[in-house]
Design an enzyme around this catalytic site. Structure first.
Site, PDB file in Angstrom:
ATOM      1  N   ASP A  84       0.814  -1.139   0.120  1.00 56.84           N
ATOM      2  CA  ASP A  84      -0.022  -0.011   0.150  1.00 56.84           C
ATOM      3  C   ASP A  84       0.988   1.370  -0.065  1.00 56.84           C
ATOM      4  O   ASP A  84       1.656   1.467   1.066  1.00 56.84           O
ATOM      5  CB  ASP A  84      -0.982  -0.005   1.253  1.00 56.84           C
ATOM      6  CG  ASP A  84      -1.750   1.258   1.341  1.00 56.84           C
ATOM      7  OD1 ASP A  84      -1.727   2.060   0.742  1.00 56.84           O
ATOM      8  OD2 ASP A  84      -2.803   1.090   2.110  1.00 56.84           O
ATOM      9  N   VAL A 129      -5.817   4.247  -6.447  1.00 55.83           N
ATOM     10  CA  VAL A 129      -4.961   4.988  -5.367  1.00 55.83           C
ATOM     11  C   VAL A 129      -5.153   6.344  -5.279  1.00 55.83           C
ATOM     12  O   VAL A 129      -4.809   6.940  -4.166  1.00 55.83           O
ATOM     13  CB  VAL A 129      -3.542   4.559  -6.243  1.00 55.83           C
ATOM     14  CG1 VAL A 129      -3.385   5.674  -7.633  1.00 55.83           C
ATOM     15  CG2 VAL A 129      -2.369   4.807  -5.185  1.00 55.83           C
ATOM     16  N   ASP A 130      -5.631   7.032  -6.130  1.00 56.59           N
ATOM     17  CA  ASP A 130      -5.969   8.384  -6.120  1.00 56.59           C
ATOM     18  C   ASP A 130      -7.023   8.558  -4.742  1.00 56.59           C
ATOM     19  O   ASP A 130      -6.573   9.438  -3.731  1.00 56.59           O
ATOM     20  CB  ASP A 130      -6.690   9.078  -7.265  1.00 56.59           C
ATOM     21  CG  ASP A 130      -6.875  10.435  -7.346  1.00 56.59           C
ATOM     22  OD1 ASP A 130      -6.071  11.331  -6.495  1.00 56.59           O
ATOM     23  OD2 ASP A 130      -7.839  11.020  -8.161  1.00 56.59           O
ATOM     24  N   THR A 183      -2.759   2.024 -14.836  1.00 59.99           N
ATOM     25  CA  THR A 183      -2.967   0.600 -15.264  1.00 59.99           C
ATOM     26  C   THR A 183      -4.356   0.032 -14.441  1.00 59.99           C
ATOM     27  O   THR A 183      -4.844  -0.939 -14.624  1.00 59.99           O
ATOM     28  CB  THR A 183      -1.833  -0.197 -14.783  1.00 59.99           C
ATOM     29  OG1 THR A 183      -1.749  -0.261 -13.433  1.00 59.99           O
ATOM     30  CG2 THR A 183      -0.634  -0.170 -15.533  1.00 59.99           C
ATOM     31  N   GLY A 184      -4.923   0.973 -13.653  1.00 61.85           N
ATOM     32  CA  GLY A 184      -6.179   0.605 -13.164  1.00 61.85           C
ATOM     33  C   GLY A 184      -7.433   1.091 -14.123  1.00 61.85           C
ATOM     34  O   GLY A 184      -7.527   0.455 -15.142  1.00 61.85           O
ATOM     35  N   TYR A 214      -7.653   3.498 -15.833  1.00 66.05           N
ATOM     36  CA  TYR A 214      -7.312   4.165 -17.139  1.00 66.05           C
ATOM     37  C   TYR A 214      -6.960   3.106 -18.131  1.00 66.05           C
ATOM     38  O   TYR A 214      -6.611   3.316 -19.277  1.00 66.05           O
ATOM     39  CB  TYR A 214      -6.256   5.022 -17.259  1.00 66.05           C
ATOM     40  CG  TYR A 214      -6.624   6.292 -16.491  1.00 66.05           C
ATOM     41  CD1 TYR A 214      -8.082   6.652 -16.116  1.00 66.05           C
ATOM     42  CD2 TYR A 214      -5.750   7.495 -16.421  1.00 66.05           C
ATOM     43  CE1 TYR A 214      -8.478   7.710 -15.508  1.00 66.05           C
ATOM     44  CE2 TYR A 214      -6.294   8.620 -15.960  1.00 66.05           C
ATOM     45  CZ  TYR A 214      -7.725   8.761 -15.534  1.00 66.05           C
ATOM     46  OH  TYR A 214      -8.073  10.059 -14.988  1.00 66.05           O
TER      47      TYR A 214
END
Length: 184
Positions: free
Chosen positions: A18, A41-42, A126-127, A129
């Site tokens: 994390d 993550v944002d 890579t998530g 997007y």
């Protein structure tokens, strides 16, 4: 599977974990262009940093794709957050590779400008997007390796991977890069 992969003369670590828990000079946020928080993550970074991060981000007037902006880390163990906006995958023919490379270049430019010695990156784009993980890992490692060669003051770069499949993509990219170097 090992939880940590090491490359670039011991200055690069790929870690499953994390990013919000790492005590470094700066963590990189894979942000959206508003910089006002989002998912993945944002959202995790905004949640962990506290409301002060959102207030500072409001004053930054967003960020274009491929660029980066620096804020304080607030309640994070990291002193700063570098927000960068990665490209949305549109099939690979719309400059996505170049924009992703620019994200890393922009982050390292801020690191150099502010004397940051330890950094942590997520796997940018890579998530949500949908940038292909293996392709993104290769681009990330090329840019990180070039930056580490150019910036001896950067002591370590961590790539934090939240999922095993992302760790495996970076493992394959590290092996591929080492093989390419040995054949050169």
């Amino acid at each position: 599977m090992s939880d940590t992969l090491v490359g670039c003369g011991g200055r690069l670590h790929v870690i499953r974990g994390d990013i919000t828990e790492l005590a470094v000079d700066a963590i990189v946020n894979a942000a959206n262009s508003s910089l006002l928080g989002g998912s993945g993550v944002d959202g995790a970074i905004h949640d962990a940093a506290g409301p002060e991060l959102l207030e500072e981000c409001r004053s930054l007037d967003g960020c274009p794709t491929g660029e980066a902006k620096l804020t304080s880390g607030y309640q994070l163990p990291a002193r700063h957050v570098i927000h960068t906006v990665g490209p949305i995958w549109r099939g690979g023919t719309n400059g996505e590779d170049e924009l992703l490379a620019r994200c890393y270049q922009s982050c390292f430019a801020l690191a150099e400008q502010h004397g940051l010695k330890t950094l942590a990156f997520p796997s940018i784009s890579t998530g949500n997007y949908r940038f292909p993980v293996q392709r993104a890992a290769r681009i990330a490692l090329v840019e990180i390796e070039q930056a580490l060669k150019r910036l001896p003051t950067v002591a370590s770069v961590n790539v934090l991977c939240f999922e095993d499949r992302v760790v495996e993509a970076y493992r394959a990219a590290l092996i591929e890069a080492a093989s390419d170097r040995s054949q050169s």
